[in-house]
Each structure stands twice: as C-alpha cells, then as structure tokens.
Write a protein that holds these residues in place. Sequence first.
Motif, PDB file in Angstrom:
ATOM      1  N   UNK B  38      33.665  40.912  15.294  1.00  0.00           N
ATOM      2  CA  UNK B  38      33.528  39.573  14.694  1.00  0.00           C
ATOM      3  C   UNK B  38      33.517  39.645  13.165  1.00  0.00           C
ATOM      4  N   UNK B  39      32.738  40.562  12.616  1.00  0.00           N
ATOM      5  CA  UNK B  39      32.614  40.661  11.148  1.00  0.00           C
ATOM      6  C   UNK B  39      33.943  41.036  10.494  1.00  0.00           C
ATOM      7  N   UNK B  40      34.702  41.898  11.190  1.00  0.00           N
ATOM      8  CA  UNK B  40      35.993  42.340  10.651  1.00  0.00           C
ATOM      9  C   UNK B  40      36.946  41.158  10.482  1.00  0.00           C
ATOM     10  N   UNK B  41      36.931  40.258  11.475  1.00  0.00           N
ATOM     11  CA  UNK B  41      37.901  39.167  11.484  1.00  0.00           C
ATOM     12  C   UNK B  41      37.415  37.919  10.757  1.00  0.00           C
ATOM     13  N   UNK B  46      39.732  34.189  11.936  1.00  0.00           N
ATOM     14  CA  UNK B  46      40.165  34.304  13.328  1.00  0.00           C
ATOM     15  C   UNK B  46      40.618  35.715  13.607  1.00  0.00           C
ATOM     16  N   UNK B  47      40.899  35.984  14.874  1.00  0.00           N
ATOM     17  CA  UNK B  47      41.274  37.346  15.255  1.00  0.00           C
ATOM     18  C   UNK B  47      42.699  37.660  14.805  1.00  0.00           C
ATOM     19  N   UNK B  48      42.857  38.734  14.035  1.00  0.00           N
ATOM     20  CA  UNK B  48      44.184  39.197  13.621  1.00  0.00           C
ATOM     21  C   UNK B  48      44.594  40.323  14.582  1.00  0.00           C
ATOM     22  N   UNK B  49      45.628  40.105  15.398  1.00  0.00           N
ATOM     23  CA  UNK B  49      45.959  41.076  16.449  1.00  0.00           C
ATOM     24  C   UNK B  49      46.141  42.515  15.947  1.00  0.00           C
ATOM     25  N   UNK B 142      37.299  31.533  24.457  1.00  0.00           N
ATOM     26  CA  UNK B 142      38.216  31.362  23.343  1.00  0.00           C
ATOM     27  C   UNK B 142      39.669  31.324  23.782  1.00  0.00           C
ATOM     28  N   UNK B 143      39.960  31.946  24.914  1.00  0.00           N
ATOM     29  CA  UNK B 143      41.349  32.009  25.353  1.00  0.00           C
ATOM     30  C   UNK B 143      41.635  31.246  26.636  1.00  0.00           C
ATOM     31  N   UNK B 180      32.550  25.438   8.860  1.00  0.00           N
ATOM     32  CA  UNK B 180      31.430  26.132   9.499  1.00  0.00           C
ATOM     33  C   UNK B 180      31.691  27.620   9.715  1.00  0.00           C
ATOM     34  N   UNK B 181      32.956  28.010   9.563  1.00  0.00           N
ATOM     35  CA  UNK B 181      33.268  29.440   9.683  1.00  0.00           C
ATOM     36  C   UNK B 181      33.553  29.891  11.093  1.00  0.00           C
ATOM     37  N   UNK B 182      33.727  31.196  11.224  1.00  0.00           N
ATOM     38  CA  UNK B 182      34.159  31.824  12.471  1.00  0.00           C
ATOM     39  C   UNK B 182      33.068  32.763  12.977  1.00  0.00           C
ATOM     40  N   UNK B 183      32.813  32.885  14.258  1.00  0.00           N
ATOM     41  CA  UNK B 183      33.456  32.175  15.367  1.00  0.00           C
ATOM     42  C   UNK B 183      32.900  30.763  15.556  1.00  0.00           C
TER      43      UNK B 183
END
Lengths: 243, 338
Positions: B38-41, B46-49, B142-143, B180-183
């Motif tokens: 989570x912190x990385x993205x 959002x999630x970077x594949x 999420x998916x 509000x940010x991610x996630x």
Amino acid sequence: MNILAIETTGAQASVALIDETGQVSLETSDQKMNHLQNLMPMVDMILSKRGLKIDDLTYIAVSEGPGSFTGIRIGVSSARALAQALGLQTIGVPTLKSFLYHVPDYKGVVCPIFDARRNQVYGGAYQWMDGQAEEFVPGDAYDLDELLGLLEQRFQSVSGQKEVTFFGDGIIPYRDQIEAWQQASPNNNMQVFFAADDIRLQKASSIARLALELCRSGNRKSLYDLKPVYMRKAEAERKLEGK
Amino acid sequence: MKNNQFITLGIESSCDETSASVVAEGRNALSNIIASQIKVHQVFGGVVPEIASRHHLDNINTVIDSALKEAEVTLDEVDLIGVTHGPGLVGALLIGLATAKAMAFACKKPLVGVHHIQGHISANYLEHKDLKPPFLALVVSGGHTNIVDVEGYQEYRVLGRTRDDAAGEAFDKVARVLGLGYPGGPMIDAAARKGNPHAVAFKRVYLEKDSLDFSFSGIKTGVLNYLNTQKLKGEAVSVEDTAASFQLAVMEVIVNKTIMAAENLKKDKIVMAGGVAANSLLRSMLKESCNKKGIALYYPSPILCTDNAAMIACAAYYKYQAGIEDDFYLDAYPNLAL
C-alpha cells in the motif's frame, strides 16, 4: 556438478544443463512469449533427456537481464524457488555478456542490442581477449546513437582489424540506422555484420557456459541476493521523478 | 503431513499483497504472512502493475520462509501447494505462479491453481469452522463485485456482477477526487463516519428490474458533477457529507440486491468476502437486513478480508479433496471466470 540455466528474457524461452566438463544440452521452446507455462515442463524434459533427476542439480543459473521485464521476473522467480526448494545456491548471469558465448572463436566485437522502444536499446559490447571474455562497452540502457558513439570511440583506440557483429532483437528495427552509422564513420576500415537468424537471440546454452565461468570464479550467491537486472525504472517512477 | 494433519502451502500475488500461508486440514491457518505494498503505491494514487510485480519478486521468497517458519512446518511436510492463477494483474500473478510451480516441481508436491474469488469466499471457512455450502456469497473488493450462488465447495454460479467499475474501484476514484488519498475504501469509511449520509442524494443505480448486476461508474460521475456544481455556485463542499452520501448510495444498492438474491433463492445464509466486506457501513446495514429476514450473516475478520494466502490454501485444499490437480503447464489468467 550440474548447473541448470534458465533463459526467459527474450521472446523464446530456453533451458540448458552444463556439467563441469562443459558439456551442454539445450531445450528451446517452440512457442513465443509463453514462458510461464512452458518453463517447468522444459526443465523436466531436459533432465530426463540427460538421465538426471532434479536432486542431481548443483546450482541454478538464470539470465538476470536486461530484457523483457516480465520475462526476467519469470526466470528469476523460478530460479529462486528452485534454489529455495532444493537448498541450492544460484548464479546470476548477465544476459548481454552471454552473447559472446554464442561465438566462442570470434575475433571481432560482439554487440547485442535489445529493442527498448523510442530509439532506446539495452546494449553492450564484448570480445574475446586471450580466451577471456572482456567488456568493450559496458552493458546499459542507451539511446542507440549513444551506444554507437561509444563503440566508435572505443574502436578509435584499437589498432588493426575493426569488426563488430550485432546480435539481439534490436537488429530488426535499427539495422538501417546502424548501416548509416557505419557509412558515416571516420573509421573507414570498420566492418559491421549482423548475426544470422539462428544465433541472433538469447540462448540458455550460452547462459550455461557463462554460468560455469562465473561459478568457477566464485560468483555464486544465495537466492536472496539473486536480483533481476532491469536497467530501467518503471515508467510510472520515471514520470514521477520527471515532474 | 505434520502431526497427522494435511498441510497446504498457499501463495497469493494477484494484486498488491504478496502473501504465503500454511493451513492445516484446510481450515486451520498456522501462519498467514502478508507483505502489503500500500505505501509503495500511495504516491501514485493507485496500484502500478510494473511496480507491484517488482515488489512481489523482491518479497516472495522471504514471505514463504516466514510462513513456513511461523507455522513450524518444513517444505517436506507440505502436502499441497495452492496458488492464485487469476483473475488479477498478469505480471503480479505470474510471480506467485512461477514460484509455486518451481517449488512444487522441485519438491514433487501436487499443485492446484485457485480462483481469487473462490479464495475470498473460502476465507469464511477459516473464520467460521462450521460453515458449509450452500449459501449466497457477496464478494466486494477493489477488483470485484459479485453475488454468487455457492451450492457446494466446487459449485459456484455468478448471479450478478459489475458491468463497469468494481465497488472498491469506485471508492478509490471518489476518494481521489475528494482528496482523501489511497486506498479509498478505508479513507471513505473513516470520513463518512463524521458526515451526514443524507446530505446529498446520489442516484442509486439498480439497472433493469430484477437484475443482480451492478454499475458504479455513474455514481462516480455523479460525485464529480456534484463537486463541480458546488464549485460553480461558490458553495463549500463537506468532504465528510459527500463521502457519507456516496457510501450510503453504493451500499444501499449492494445490500438490497444481495437480500433480493437470497430471498429469490431461499438462502438462509449470506457470506461476505473481499476487501470491501471490511466496510463498517456495509456490515451494519447487511446485518440489520439479515436480522429482519431471519438470514444468518457471516463475514471474515478484516485481515482475512484483504488479499491473503490462507484463503487460497483453504480453497486449494477443497479443490484437491475434490480430486482436482493442475499440471506444470498451469498459466496465469488475468480474466479468469468463476
């Protein structure tokens, strides 16, 4: 000693086995870009052809990159998991340098280039010097012109025959540019060749041969130290830094 | 086998959590290690594949080591390896798959590919030891947004699905426009607690009468339009009220459709699964409706709602018990159907 070598950085996956005498066998996938599906069945096949069991392996070697990011990861994660399950050490093999082992008797310079799009390549140049594999231009991500410029520079300091053969999938999109570079070169005795189809791309047999060299010189590592060599950050990271 | 118990090693890497777990007898999680990205993205919103795939590779072997160590199980004692083979991000999936395949091959263990949604539903078997099919499952993450008729451990029938965004995806997008940010899920849940859910009347999208399908892209646009209108009018926007109103509009539709499906099929059990099943409003609304209708409601603890490998090991166990096993040609399927 039996080293298993895995090559999944290009379009076609292959695996090879090499023993301490240097005897190599090779198994190449007949499908393109289907590495995840085919890799383990290929390992199974090459072991049984050689009359070996998985427990007879001594080291797991893998083509560490550069190349397709996804391909690199399939190879590295498979190699690590095999090493983890079998309790073996690994050998990370530089993909670009392995091309020198395609042509063990060649006197000229070997220059593999992988198409990284937008006129960029992953490339490097290597040559045999008294039986030793030497670096001529370091492997990295380059603009094509930059790499050709470095080659030119290095050739200026070399006397005698100047010959370079290009390998890799970059030959196809960049052949014309390379030929134009040769014609414009002040090194008028420089000869440029392009590798024939059957030796143009990555091969696990060359990964195995270089792995054996690396193994002999003590370049073995724990699976936790076996890292992919992407040579380029993810697109999103580059964009973020560019802001 | 360890202490006469069947041991499954589960591996999950379909999105942004790298996870490995050891489960005994299919239902007892001895370990469940989750390396979250989570912190990385977060910086990318959002999630970077590509980045997710890189981190999976960095983490997977140590995550597996930790799972075995915590469970005090050796690879030799593992009887089965289960791994998510879809749906998900293909580059992410293949890290778990390549690893699981190589390990199963090297250790000569059976291998089972698991559908990610079957995994989410199976999280409830870990939490509720007596739970057995048949039941109705609501999977929201999420998916995914699915209403599933679960007739048996291997019998799944999708009754309703989203036609555009998943519920969690809509939460992420709305959270982004609200700053509000991610996630988005937990962020909106938290902001909504301080807001008035009846402040803004966002449209509830039910599609055709009797349809169990969902559509969440409209409400996302609705929120955007509302924000723009307020801006043009020069009126202030309450982030909390907007979040609360948006959340209620989404959850009302999900709850009503789920109850409708349960009643139609005369199900006396509803099972929640997926990341959004941890949402406090969804839980309380569904609980209230289920109480009124005399339906039993099950949901996993929050840690089992997120992507984790214990649920994958559990699902793999039941597949293997049913005689299902995969060979080493097992592939990744980003759009695998249930």
